[in-house]
Design an enzyme around this catalytic site. Structure first.
Site, PDB file in Angstrom:
ATOM      1  N   ASN A  11      31.805  59.098  51.294  1.00 29.39           N
ATOM      2  CA  ASN A  11      32.852  59.074  52.317  1.00 29.39           C
ATOM      3  C   ASN A  11      32.143  58.937  53.669  1.00 29.39           C
ATOM      4  OD1 ASN A  11      34.917  59.558  54.098  1.00 29.39           O
ATOM      5  ND2 ASN A  11      35.237  61.699  53.505  1.00 29.39           N
ATOM      6  N   LYS A  13      33.319  58.396  56.518  1.00 25.43           N
ATOM      7  CA  LYS A  13      34.097  58.886  57.673  1.00 25.43           C
ATOM      8  C   LYS A  13      34.032  57.862  58.806  1.00 25.43           C
ATOM      9  CE  LYS A  13      33.409  63.513  55.989  1.00 25.43           C
ATOM     10  NZ  LYS A  13      33.368  64.937  56.236  1.00 25.43           N
ATOM     11  N   HIS A  98      42.343  64.309  52.522  1.00 23.09           N
ATOM     12  CA  HIS A  98      41.094  64.926  52.978  1.00 23.09           C
ATOM     13  C   HIS A  98      41.416  66.027  53.985  1.00 23.09           C
ATOM     14  CE1 HIS A  98      37.224  65.509  54.896  1.00 23.09           C
ATOM     15  NE2 HIS A  98      36.697  64.992  53.805  1.00 23.09           N
ATOM     16  N   GLU A 100      40.140  66.849  56.671  1.00 26.72           N
ATOM     17  CA  GLU A 100      40.143  66.424  58.078  1.00 26.72           C
ATOM     18  C   GLU A 100      41.487  65.790  58.436  1.00 26.72           C
ATOM     19  OE1 GLU A 100      36.469  64.203  57.925  1.00 26.72           O
ATOM     20  OE2 GLU A 100      35.392  66.102  57.727  1.00 26.72           O
ATOM     21  N   GLU A 170      37.158  70.234  47.587  1.00 31.52           N
ATOM     22  CA  GLU A 170      36.339  70.293  48.791  1.00 31.52           C
ATOM     23  C   GLU A 170      36.684  71.546  49.587  1.00 31.52           C
ATOM     24  OE1 GLU A 170      34.731  66.155  49.943  1.00 31.52           O
ATOM     25  OE2 GLU A 170      36.614  66.455  50.999  1.00 31.52           O
ATOM     26  N   GLY A 176      30.565  69.455  55.976  1.00 31.56           N
ATOM     27  CA  GLY A 176      29.803  69.166  57.187  1.00 31.56           C
ATOM     28  C   GLY A 176      29.164  70.391  57.824  1.00 31.56           C
ATOM     29  N   SER A 215      28.967  69.352  51.761  1.00 31.09           N
ATOM     30  CA  SER A 215      27.512  69.481  51.952  1.00 31.09           C
ATOM     31  C   SER A 215      26.711  69.258  50.665  1.00 31.09           C
ATOM     32  CB  SER A 215      27.157  70.828  52.586  1.00 31.09           C
ATOM     33  OG  SER A 215      27.777  70.959  53.851  1.00 31.09           O
TER      34      SER A 215
HETATM   35  P1  PGA Z   1      29.973  66.481  53.798  1.00 29.80           P
HETATM   36  O1  PGA Z   1      31.456  65.896  53.711  1.00 29.80           O
HETATM   37  O2  PGA Z   1      29.235  66.012  52.574  1.00 29.80           O
HETATM   38  O3  PGA Z   1      29.408  65.914  55.065  1.00 29.80           O
HETATM   39  O4  PGA Z   1      30.090  67.965  53.830  1.00 29.80           O
HETATM   40  C1  PGA Z   1      32.140  65.805  52.490  1.00 29.80           C
HETATM   41  C2  PGA Z   1      33.523  65.281  52.724  1.00 29.80           C
HETATM   42  O5  PGA Z   1      34.133  65.621  53.751  1.00 29.80           O
HETATM   43  O6  PGA Z   1      34.051  64.495  51.919  1.00 29.80           O
END
Ligand code: PGA
Length: 252
Positions: A11, A13, A98, A100, A170, A176, A215
């Site tokens: 992903n 982003k 997601h 976010e 998640e 992140g 992460s």
């Molecule tokens: P990350 O993000 O690996 O940077 O923690 C995962 C995600 O949001 O899909």
């Protein structure tokens, strides 16, 4: 052993440029062979989907999008991108719900389930993201939150819809942040998610891919991916680095 093929999804982003996307894809293509043991999926930002689709032609890497309009048809929806357009761009998957998008763009369970349905209507596999915040985990609400998020989709789309969908667990506190769920924490929630679907249909539940995100990196991927119900990863930050992402892919 299960029949579930591991899926490692990147992903990206809102990151990258035309040039960096091309470079990343070409490095990944040279590192991935089509042995069928595991699958790689890339979800670049919308403007790079075409470039990615071109570069991935006849390659063993699949393409997906990070978002989709909830409206099924074309029309006056400024700024939105429809499932049909994603399909035209060569996408096979799309991320929905997601955290976010839920937190920053106000996507409710209702909106997420509409997007899930619209994606499937276009023949795209939704990757349904679910997960709890730190506050919810500390209050012992993890399973309730995940149940609510999944139940909404079961109510609207029906449990059979999960025969062509992926669920991504998640935990919001791990995205992140550098904090990763322990393999046991991931396994516990993954097996809970599978049991939710299993209450409706045991066969669909046993075949459904449930991938972990938050992460994930080369140093923790192997342990996470070795858990019984962890069928892959949804990788954010670490998917922007070819070496790192390929190492996660190899760990699957
Ligand atoms: P990350 O993000 O690996 O940077 O923690 C995962 C995600 O949001 O899909």
């Amino acid at each position: 052993m299960t029949a579930r093929t591991p899926l490692i999804a990147g992903n990206w982003k809102m990151n990258g440029s035309t040039e960096s996307s091309q470079q990343l894809i070409s490095s990944l293509c040279s590192g991935v062979s089509n042995d069928g043991d595991r699958n790689m999926l890339l979800c670049p930002p919308y403007p790079y989907l075409h470039i990615a689709a071109e570069a991935l032609k006849n390659k063993a890497i699949m393409l997906g999008a990070q978002n989709i309009a909830m409206e099924p048809d074309s029309g006056a929806f400024t700024g939105e991108v429809s499932g049909l357009m994603l399909k035209n761009c060569g996408c096979q998957y799309v991320i929905v719900g997601h955290s976010e998008r839920r937190a920053l763009y106000g996507e409710t369970d209702e909106v997420v389930s509409s997007k899930f349905i619209v994606a499937q209507a276009q023949g795209l596999q939704p990757i349904l993201c679910v997960g709890e915040t730190l506050e919810e985990r500390e209050a012992g609400q993890t399973q309730n939150v995940v149940r609510r998020q999944i139940q909404k989709v079961i109510d609207s789309a029906g449990s059979t819809a999960f025969s062509s969908a992926v669920v991504a667990y998640e935990p919001v506190w791990a995205i992140g942040t550098g904090l990763t769920a322990t393999p046991d924490q991931a396994q516990e929630t993954h097996s809970f998610i599978r049991s939710l679907i299993s209450e409706q249909d045991a066969t669909i539940a046993s075949l459904m891919q449930i991938i972990y995100g938050g992460s994930m990196k080369s140093e923790n991927a192997k342990e996470l991916l070795s858990m019984e119900d962890v069928d892959g990863g949804l990788v954010g930050g670490a998917s922007l680095n070819a070496e790192e992402f390929l190492a996660i892919f190899q760990a699957a």
